[in-house]
Design a protein around this motif. Structure first.
Motif, PDB file in Angstrom:
ATOM      1  N   GLU A   1     -14.418   6.784   2.993  1.00  0.00           N
ATOM      2  CA  GLU A   1     -15.157   6.572   4.235  1.00  0.00           C
ATOM      3  C   GLU A   1     -14.980   7.727   5.201  1.00  0.00           C
ATOM      4  O   GLU A   1     -15.876   8.071   5.948  1.00  0.00           O
ATOM      5  CB  GLU A   1     -14.665   5.285   4.900  1.00  0.00           C
ATOM      6  CG  GLU A   1     -14.928   4.049   4.114  1.00  0.00           C
ATOM      7  CD  GLU A   1     -16.339   3.554   4.286  1.00  0.00           C
ATOM      8  OE1 GLU A   1     -16.572   2.793   5.214  1.00  0.00           O
ATOM      9  OE2 GLU A   1     -17.218   3.939   3.508  1.00  0.00           O
ATOM     10  N   MET A   2     -13.785   8.307   5.177  1.00  0.00           N
ATOM     11  CA  MET A   2     -13.458   9.324   6.159  1.00  0.00           C
ATOM     12  C   MET A   2     -14.322  10.557   6.003  1.00  0.00           C
ATOM     13  O   MET A   2     -14.706  11.185   6.989  1.00  0.00           O
ATOM     14  CB  MET A   2     -11.972   9.662   6.007  1.00  0.00           C
ATOM     15  CG  MET A   2     -11.472  10.744   6.897  1.00  0.00           C
ATOM     16  SD  MET A   2     -11.233  12.205   5.893  1.00  0.00           S
ATOM     17  CE  MET A   2     -12.068  13.402   6.828  1.00  0.00           C
TER      18      MET A   2
ATOM     19  N   VAL B   1     -17.632  11.149   8.196  1.00  0.00           N
ATOM     20  CA  VAL B   1     -17.728  11.472   9.623  1.00  0.00           C
ATOM     21  C   VAL B   1     -18.051  12.950   9.842  1.00  0.00           C
ATOM     22  O   VAL B   1     -19.017  13.281  10.536  1.00  0.00           O
ATOM     23  CB  VAL B   1     -16.448  11.051  10.358  1.00  0.00           C
ATOM     24  CG1 VAL B   1     -16.534  11.402  11.812  1.00  0.00           C
ATOM     25  CG2 VAL B   1     -16.203   9.580  10.167  1.00  0.00           C
TER      26      VAL B   1
ATOM     27  N   ILE C   1       0.849  -1.189   0.000  1.00  0.00           N
ATOM     28  CA  ILE C   1       0.000   0.000   0.000  1.00  0.00           C
ATOM     29  C   ILE C   1       0.883   1.236   0.000  1.00  0.00           C
ATOM     30  O   ILE C   1       1.837   1.320   0.773  1.00  0.00           O
ATOM     31  CB  ILE C   1      -0.918   0.001   1.231  1.00  0.00           C
ATOM     32  CG1 ILE C   1      -1.865  -1.190   1.161  1.00  0.00           C
ATOM     33  CG2 ILE C   1      -1.707   1.295   1.311  1.00  0.00           C
ATOM     34  CD1 ILE C   1      -2.652  -1.424   2.413  1.00  0.00           C
TER      35      ILE C   1
ATOM     36  N   LEU D   1     -18.285  -0.710   2.731  1.00  0.00           N
ATOM     37  CA  LEU D   1     -17.637  -1.964   3.118  1.00  0.00           C
ATOM     38  C   LEU D   1     -17.741  -2.989   1.999  1.00  0.00           C
ATOM     39  O   LEU D   1     -16.834  -3.790   1.790  1.00  0.00           O
ATOM     40  CB  LEU D   1     -18.248  -2.511   4.406  1.00  0.00           C
ATOM     41  CG  LEU D   1     -17.801  -1.778   5.664  1.00  0.00           C
ATOM     42  CD1 LEU D   1     -18.497  -2.340   6.878  1.00  0.00           C
ATOM     43  CD2 LEU D   1     -16.302  -1.900   5.844  1.00  0.00           C
TER      44      LEU D   1
ATOM     45  N   PHE E   1      -6.521   1.438  -1.533  1.00  0.00           N
ATOM     46  CA  PHE E   1      -6.678   1.497  -0.081  1.00  0.00           C
ATOM     47  C   PHE E   1      -6.852   2.942   0.374  1.00  0.00           C
ATOM     48  O   PHE E   1      -7.748   3.275   1.144  1.00  0.00           O
ATOM     49  CB  PHE E   1      -5.439   0.872   0.565  1.00  0.00           C
ATOM     50  CG  PHE E   1      -5.517   0.741   2.053  1.00  0.00           C
ATOM     51  CD1 PHE E   1      -6.154  -0.337   2.622  1.00  0.00           C
ATOM     52  CD2 PHE E   1      -4.946   1.685   2.884  1.00  0.00           C
ATOM     53  CE1 PHE E   1      -6.223  -0.473   3.994  1.00  0.00           C
ATOM     54  CE2 PHE E   1      -5.005   1.560   4.255  1.00  0.00           C
ATOM     55  CZ  PHE E   1      -5.649   0.477   4.801  1.00  0.00           C
TER      56      PHE E   1
ATOM     57  N   PHE F   1     -25.194   7.980   7.142  1.00  0.00           N
ATOM     58  CA  PHE F   1     -23.926   7.348   7.487  1.00  0.00           C
ATOM     59  C   PHE F   1     -23.986   5.847   7.262  1.00  0.00           C
ATOM     60  O   PHE F   1     -23.076   5.254   6.684  1.00  0.00           O
ATOM     61  CB  PHE F   1     -23.605   7.654   8.952  1.00  0.00           C
ATOM     62  CG  PHE F   1     -22.159   7.512   9.281  1.00  0.00           C
ATOM     63  CD1 PHE F   1     -21.357   8.626   9.337  1.00  0.00           C
ATOM     64  CD2 PHE F   1     -21.596   6.277   9.526  1.00  0.00           C
ATOM     65  CE1 PHE F   1     -20.012   8.510   9.638  1.00  0.00           C
ATOM     66  CE2 PHE F   1     -20.250   6.149   9.825  1.00  0.00           C
ATOM     67  CZ  PHE F   1     -19.464   7.270   9.879  1.00  0.00           C
TER      68      PHE F   1
ATOM     69  N   PHE G   1     -10.208   4.294  -0.614  1.00  0.00           N
ATOM     70  CA  PHE G   1     -11.261   3.831   0.285  1.00  0.00           C
ATOM     71  C   PHE G   1     -11.228   4.592   1.609  1.00  0.00           C
ATOM     72  O   PHE G   1     -12.274   4.979   2.147  1.00  0.00           O
ATOM     73  CB  PHE G   1     -11.107   2.335   0.538  1.00  0.00           C
ATOM     74  CG  PHE G   1     -12.105   1.803   1.507  1.00  0.00           C
ATOM     75  CD1 PHE G   1     -13.395   1.545   1.103  1.00  0.00           C
ATOM     76  CD2 PHE G   1     -11.779   1.606   2.834  1.00  0.00           C
ATOM     77  CE1 PHE G   1     -14.334   1.096   1.996  1.00  0.00           C
ATOM     78  CE2 PHE G   1     -12.714   1.158   3.732  1.00  0.00           C
ATOM     79  CZ  PHE G   1     -13.988   0.900   3.304  1.00  0.00           C
ATOM     80  N   LEU G   2     -10.031   4.837   2.104  1.00  0.00           N
ATOM     81  CA  LEU G   2      -9.905   5.557   3.367  1.00  0.00           C
ATOM     82  C   LEU G   2     -10.559   6.933   3.284  1.00  0.00           C
ATOM     83  O   LEU G   2     -11.343   7.322   4.146  1.00  0.00           O
ATOM     84  CB  LEU G   2      -8.422   5.707   3.709  1.00  0.00           C
ATOM     85  CG  LEU G   2      -7.978   5.037   4.982  1.00  0.00           C
ATOM     86  CD1 LEU G   2      -8.247   3.557   4.905  1.00  0.00           C
ATOM     87  CD2 LEU G   2      -6.508   5.264   5.193  1.00  0.00           C
ATOM     88  N   PHE G   3     -10.231   7.664   2.228  1.00  0.00           N
ATOM     89  CA  PHE G   3     -10.815   8.988   2.087  1.00  0.00           C
ATOM     90  C   PHE G   3     -12.321   8.901   1.853  1.00  0.00           C
ATOM     91  O   PHE G   3     -13.095   9.706   2.350  1.00  0.00           O
ATOM     92  CB  PHE G   3     -10.146   9.749   0.942  1.00  0.00           C
ATOM     93  CG  PHE G   3      -8.828  10.338   1.312  1.00  0.00           C
ATOM     94  CD1 PHE G   3      -8.733  11.256   2.348  1.00  0.00           C
ATOM     95  CD2 PHE G   3      -7.681   9.981   0.646  1.00  0.00           C
ATOM     96  CE1 PHE G   3      -7.525  11.803   2.700  1.00  0.00           C
ATOM     97  CE2 PHE G   3      -6.462  10.519   0.996  1.00  0.00           C
ATOM     98  CZ  PHE G   3      -6.383  11.429   2.022  1.00  0.00           C
TER      99      PHE G   3
ATOM    100  N   PHE H   1      -2.026  -2.478  -4.041  1.00  0.00           N
ATOM    101  CA  PHE H   1      -3.304  -1.773  -4.154  1.00  0.00           C
ATOM    102  C   PHE H   1      -3.196  -0.689  -5.216  1.00  0.00           C
ATOM    103  O   PHE H   1      -4.054   0.170  -5.316  1.00  0.00           O
ATOM    104  CB  PHE H   1      -3.696  -1.137  -2.819  1.00  0.00           C
ATOM    105  CG  PHE H   1      -4.260  -2.125  -1.827  1.00  0.00           C
ATOM    106  CD1 PHE H   1      -3.435  -3.027  -1.186  1.00  0.00           C
ATOM    107  CD2 PHE H   1      -5.621  -2.140  -1.549  1.00  0.00           C
ATOM    108  CE1 PHE H   1      -3.945  -3.922  -0.278  1.00  0.00           C
ATOM    109  CE2 PHE H   1      -6.147  -3.042  -0.630  1.00  0.00           C
ATOM    110  CZ  PHE H   1      -5.302  -3.932  -0.003  1.00  0.00           C
TER     111      PHE H   1
ATOM    112  N   GLN I   1     -21.704   3.971   4.628  1.00  0.00           N
ATOM    113  CA  GLN I   1     -20.638   3.173   5.226  1.00  0.00           C
ATOM    114  C   GLN I   1     -20.793   1.694   4.884  1.00  0.00           C
ATOM    115  O   GLN I   1     -19.839   1.028   4.506  1.00  0.00           O
ATOM    116  CB  GLN I   1     -20.651   3.350   6.740  1.00  0.00           C
ATOM    117  CG  GLN I   1     -19.804   2.356   7.500  1.00  0.00           C
ATOM    118  CD  GLN I   1     -18.394   2.821   7.665  1.00  0.00           C
ATOM    119  OE1 GLN I   1     -18.128   3.995   7.563  1.00  0.00           O
ATOM    120  NE2 GLN I   1     -17.479   1.904   7.892  1.00  0.00           N
TER     121      GLN I   1
ATOM    122  N   LEU J   1     -14.965  -2.288  -0.071  1.00  0.00           N
ATOM    123  CA  LEU J   1     -13.718  -2.789   0.520  1.00  0.00           C
ATOM    124  C   LEU J   1     -13.553  -4.273   0.211  1.00  0.00           C
ATOM    125  O   LEU J   1     -12.461  -4.734  -0.137  1.00  0.00           O
ATOM    126  CB  LEU J   1     -13.724  -2.557   2.031  1.00  0.00           C
ATOM    127  CG  LEU J   1     -12.490  -3.067   2.767  1.00  0.00           C
ATOM    128  CD1 LEU J   1     -11.247  -2.349   2.299  1.00  0.00           C
ATOM    129  CD2 LEU J   1     -12.635  -2.911   4.266  1.00  0.00           C
TER     130      LEU J   1
END
Lengths: 483, 507
Positions: free
Chosen positions: B144-145, B148, B77, B183, B137, B175, B140-142, B205, B179, B186
């Motif tokens: 989901e992030m 919030v 990654i 997943l 990866f 949310f 995906f992080l951004f 990735f 979310q 993911l």
């Protein structure tokens, strides 16, 4: 001999600490002194553990083996125990009963945990579990004038005794068939005549006993009550160190003795994992009590962890390691805040723990950093990116996808979706401001106290490991490839 | 490093806003505005300075700027950011709408201003991350992030609902929808990575390397679905749209502007960047289904929009309708249609943002969003109804506005591929005219409910709205800069998608 002594020196040193604290109490009661003695002892044990790492795998008689996995577990247990010591010092400060014995119990339980993670024989497994659980009864009922604590202690004791009976009966059956109690010998016996119904029954009964400790459905019924009633530091220990130790011994058992890769038995375990994560999350939905909610959430998290045991291949050991690290850090953060906000027996606190959710309403606008800790813990438990919890969830899903266990992966996704609902509810409660609600508050100097610093440190770690998990992954990968 | 700064600036600005609250309410607002303008200026500087000429390698993207660093070597990654014409346009849009969101909440948000702007800027930072990340990866992080802070924005500063639905409920729904579908993505990402690992023996990735993963047909199909569902929830495509009207209705104006203007576009961007190029054959095979869903979305959104009483809910449903066109354009896959998609996304961002800002301004004056209590506002508010007419015209796709360019190009480009779909979709345009005129009729014309005149637009509001109107008309009359910038990126998508026809679509 030297290597052997060095390898088990952490355990020995903790036992010495227990004795030392006991003597110090006998000589003169001093709350802070007991806490410091225990903390120093645990720190030295932690250092000895780390210095012993280059020794590699050391067999300590037939009963114990000190290898990378047990040292890994030892580090987690000792760190969690240290956090509990600092939290307990804060928590018990104004308690009018005897305060010092709590540390005695805590250190004994930690010793039990260390035995458990090194166990490779049924005798040490049993010894470790009992040494871990017995002090916990006392810790949970420590503030026994509070009805909830007493109830929780007694409930845990009675049900624990039942679980122990299952465990012993299972061991007896296994011994009756195979004539051995060592893990590896048991594994060979199981491999040769694995379909023997008595063997299966024995293994099943043992699993029931261990599943009780891990509160896996359907043996989870004690969890919410005990979590709710127990004093904060004791619950913290129960939720972190105790579960880590039992799970790691279960992992070792699965690796050496009960290495079953297929069959209905294995499917049953998968089913239990699925049910555990779903039931835990579903029951947490309607809770209005933070400690109960965390109890149910821990049930769900061990459901996720079981996925790794079911797969028991490829990334599985690494997954268990990573997940336990993230889970322990996160749980310490969450329970730490509960404990700090509770601080009963002080001016700002009430008579019992601040566990109803409405006590936390609008906490952000009074204690922004403490609330940030709680919010990060909730996000991490929910597995949101940029927290350590996400790395754990990533591993669980990865291990499921790698082994093509789609039902379990689906369960994890569904469980996470359900879980979000209540984690978010807790989080938004922290930020809501509605006047006239009953409020609880941490003491003003919480951040300068040891407990507060531990909580802040743990949270920093949760975020750092979420941003840059490479050190953790490298460490656990190295541990997992060695074991 | 420019790319890293593009992501970091909003995050740092957000923290500054939070801390600046102690200097009074104005400080966070100015800091937030300065942050977004800095972001915008950086992107525009890149736009002027960079060259987006066509790539030479066919189905390979030629990145104008690229930045990478090792992150989690265990799984290959990397922090891998890259910029091409498409991401540049989207980031410029993010900066612009971010600044607008700050301006339009100048008077609306009076409580906890610092924390509000922290959340606002962090959303934008997450969105910029989504547009730049080409490590799956990291993407995906951004992805989901950014949920919030959006959750907080709706839950803490939202309006209580008109029909008893609470803002916290709406935020939670938003949310959980996004979310949970994330997943699924993911899982699809991991499936792809493990498939790649099975062939090559290395974990990676990286987008560029995963592009070549040979996949069995059914595996590709399932993985593609995983990506599609995640993007379809965010776009939203009709059976998965449940969160959108609630979220819009409860969100503060700035939240709605960001949601409609940028967050929905991340989904279209994801399809263009990931779903289509990674799984061309499966996407080709899936195209008829996707287009049908797009059609359903156009009609469903338009018809429900006609029946709404709540102004913001109405606009929310029109978004669903417009995104139907985007979906059709994406899965038509011709160069013209894809360029139309980009134009339509930009145009919709402006027109929807304009309409949401207007409804926010109406709410500040009337304290209601219920259209039954409006009517006859033309004579009562100076300036505002005129702007409303422009945005409504843009929303129905009147020639001369950017929306017309986008819709026309999408339909023109798709006609060769799916004539019937286009024929039916064009009926949707009539419905668009109907609901657009409903807005004008119910809110601004008709008998006034009261005689007293309301506050006219102040200078801040006038400048803001003039800016959007100018952009809508500029890109309506001269869309060439947009098309030139995105041409390279869109040709790559078109090549990848066409490759899917040759190998998979024939069977």
């Amino acid at each position: 001999m030297n290597a052997v002594m060095m390898a088990i020196s952490p355990l020995i040193f903790i036992c010495l600490t227990v004795i030392g604290v006991m003597l110090s109490i006998a000589w003169r009661r001093n709350h802070t002194l007991s806490a410091i003695l225990t903390a120093v002892g645990l720190n030295v044990a932690l250092l000895l553990l780390l210095f012993g790492w280059p020794l590699g795998t050391v067999d300590v008689t037939d009963l114990l083996v000190v290898d990378d996995l047990s040292r890994f577990g030892g580090v987690l247990i000792l760190v969690a125990t240290l956090a509990c010591v600092t939290l307990a010092h804060h928590y018990l400060e104004g308690y009018e009963g005897p305060r010092d014995e709590f540390y005695l119990l805590l250190a004994s339980a930690a010793a039990g945990g260390l035995v458990l993670v090194s166990a490779r024989h049924m005798a040490t497994l049993f010894f470790g579990i009992e040494l871990l659980s017995m002090p916990l009864f006392g810790m949970l009922a420590y503030t026994f004038r509070d009805r909830g604590a007493l109830e929780s202690g007694i409930k845990y004791m009675v049900l624990s005794a039942a679980a122990t009976a299952f465990l012993l009966f299972g061991m007896a059956l296994l011994y009756a068939v195979t004539g051995t109690l060592a893990f590896t010998a048991l594994g060979e016996a199981l491999a040769t005549h694995g379909s023997d119904p008595w063997l299966l029954a024995g293994a099943g009964l043992m699993l029931v006993g261990l599943a009780f400790k891990l509160s896996i459905v359907p043996f989870h019924l004690w969890t919410p009550d005990v979590y709710q009633g127990g004093p904060g530091p004791a619950t913290t220990f129960l939720a972190t160190a105790s579960k880590v130790a039992v799970f790691l011994v279960l992992l070792r058992l699965f690796q050496s003795a009960l290495a079953l890769h297929e069959g209905w038995w294995h499917d049953l375990l998968g089913f239990v994992a699925l049910v555990t994560m779903l039931v835990g999350n579903l029951l947490a939905l309607t809770q209005s009590d933070l400690k109960r909610l965390l109890g149910y959430s821990s049930i769900a998290h061990f459901g996720y962890l079981l996925v790794a045991l079911v797969v028991n291949d490829g990334l599985a050991v690494e997954t268990v390691g990573i997940y336990l690290v993230t889970y322990v850090l996160t749980t310490l953060g969450a329970f730490g805040v509960v404990t700090l906000v509770s601080s009963p027996y002080t001016a700002t606190g009430g008579t019992a723990d601040a566990s109803p959710l409405h006590h936390y309403r609008g906490l952000f606008w009074r204690r922004p950093y403490l609330t940030a800790v709680m919010a990060v813990a909730m996000l991490s438990l929910a597995g949101i990116p940029f927290t350590a919890g996400f790395i754990g969830k990533f591993y669980i899903i990865a291990v499921g996808v790698e082994a093509s266990r789609w039902w379990l992966v689906g369960g994890v996704v569904l469980g996470s979706a359900i879980g979000l609902y209540y984690y978010l509810r807790v989080m938004v409660t922290l930020f809501l401001l509605e006047p006239g609600m009953q409020r609880r508050d941490a003491t003003h100097d919480w951040a300068e106290r040891a407990g507060g610093m531990v909580v802040l440190g743990v949270t920093t770690l949760v975020i750092l490991l979420g941003l840059y998990p490479t050190p953790m992954i490298d460490w656990v990968h190295w541990v997992a490839s060695g074991s | 490093m420019t790319l890293v700064w593009l992501i970091l600036i909003p995050f740092i600005g957000g923290l500054l806003c939070w801390q600046a609250e102690r200097f009074g309410d104005q400080a966070p607002r100015w800091i937030a505005l300065a942050t977004m303008l800095l972001e915008l200026a950086m992107v525009l500087a890149l736009w002027v300075g960079a060259d987006f000429s066509l790539p030479t390698e066919g189905a390979r993207s030629a990145w104008t700027l690229e930045w990478q660093a090792d992150w989690i070597p265990r799984f290959g990654i990397q922090v891998h950011l890259a910029l091409d014409g498409l991401s540049l346009i989207m980031i410029a849009l993010t900066g612009l709408l971010g600044a607008m969101a700050v301006i339009c909440s100048w008077r609306e948000i009076v409580r906890r201003v610092g924390f509000f702007h922290l959340n606002l800027l962090w959303i934008l930072g997450g969105v910029v991350g989504v547009f730049l990340a080409i490590d799956l990866f990291l993407f995906f992080l951004f992805w989901e992030m950014m949920l919030v802070p959006m959750y907080f924005l709706i839950a803490l500063w939202g309006h209580s609902g008109s029909l008893g639905s609470s803002r916290i409920g709406a935020a939670t729904k938003f949310f959980i929808y996004t979310q949970a579908s994330g997943l699924l993505m993911l899982i699809a990402i991991l499936g792809l990575v493990f498939a790649h690992h099975a062939v090559t023996g290395t974990y990676t990735f990286a987008y560029a390397e995963l592009l070549d993963t040979p996949l069995p047909e059914h595996v590709a199909w399932w993985l593609m679905l995983g990506f599609f569902v995640a993007f379809a929830v965010k776009l939203p495509v009709v059976p998965l749209h449940g969160w959108l009207p609630d979220a819009h209705a409860q969100a503060p104006t700035a939240g709605s502007v960001d949601l409609a203007g940028i967050l929905l576009k991340t989904a279209a961007y994801g399809m263009l960047r990931f779903a289509l190029p990674l799984f061309p054959e499966a996407s080709q095979a899936f195209a008829p289904v996707a287009m049908t869903l797009g059609l359903i979305g156009i009609f469903y959104g338009a018809i429900l929009a006609c029946g709404q009483q709540d102004l913001k809910r109405l606009i929310a449903y029109t978004s669903i309708s417009h995104m139907g066109f985007v979906l059709i354009g994406i899965y038509a896959g011709t160069e013209l249609a894809l360029q139309g998609v980009v134009a339509l996304m930009v145009a919709h961002a402006f027109s929807a943002a304009g309409l949401f800002i207007l409804s926010g301004q109406l709410y500040e004056r009337l304290h209601t969003r219920d259209m039954r209590e409006m009517g006859g506002l033309w004579g009562r508010i100076r300036g505002l109804p005129g702007f409303a007419l422009v945005f409504v015209a843009a929303s129905l796709g009147l020639p001369g506005t950017a929306n017309f360019v986008g819709e026309f190009m999408v339909m023109f480009g798709s006609f060769g591929v799916a004539p019937w779909v286009v024929a039916i979709a064009s009926i949707g345009l009539i419905l668009a005219a109907i609901y657009s005129l409903f807005i004008m009729q119910r809110v601004y014309y008709g008998p006034p409910k009261a005689e007293s005149s309301l506050d006219g637009l102040d200078r801040r509001e006038t400048v803001l709205l003039f800016g959007i109107v100018a952009l809508v008309i500029f890109f309506g009359l001269y869309p060439q800069p947009l098309l030139e910038t995105s041409a390279g990126a869109m040709q790559v998508v078109q090549h990848a998608f066409a490759a899917g026809t040759m190998t998979g679509g024939v069977q």
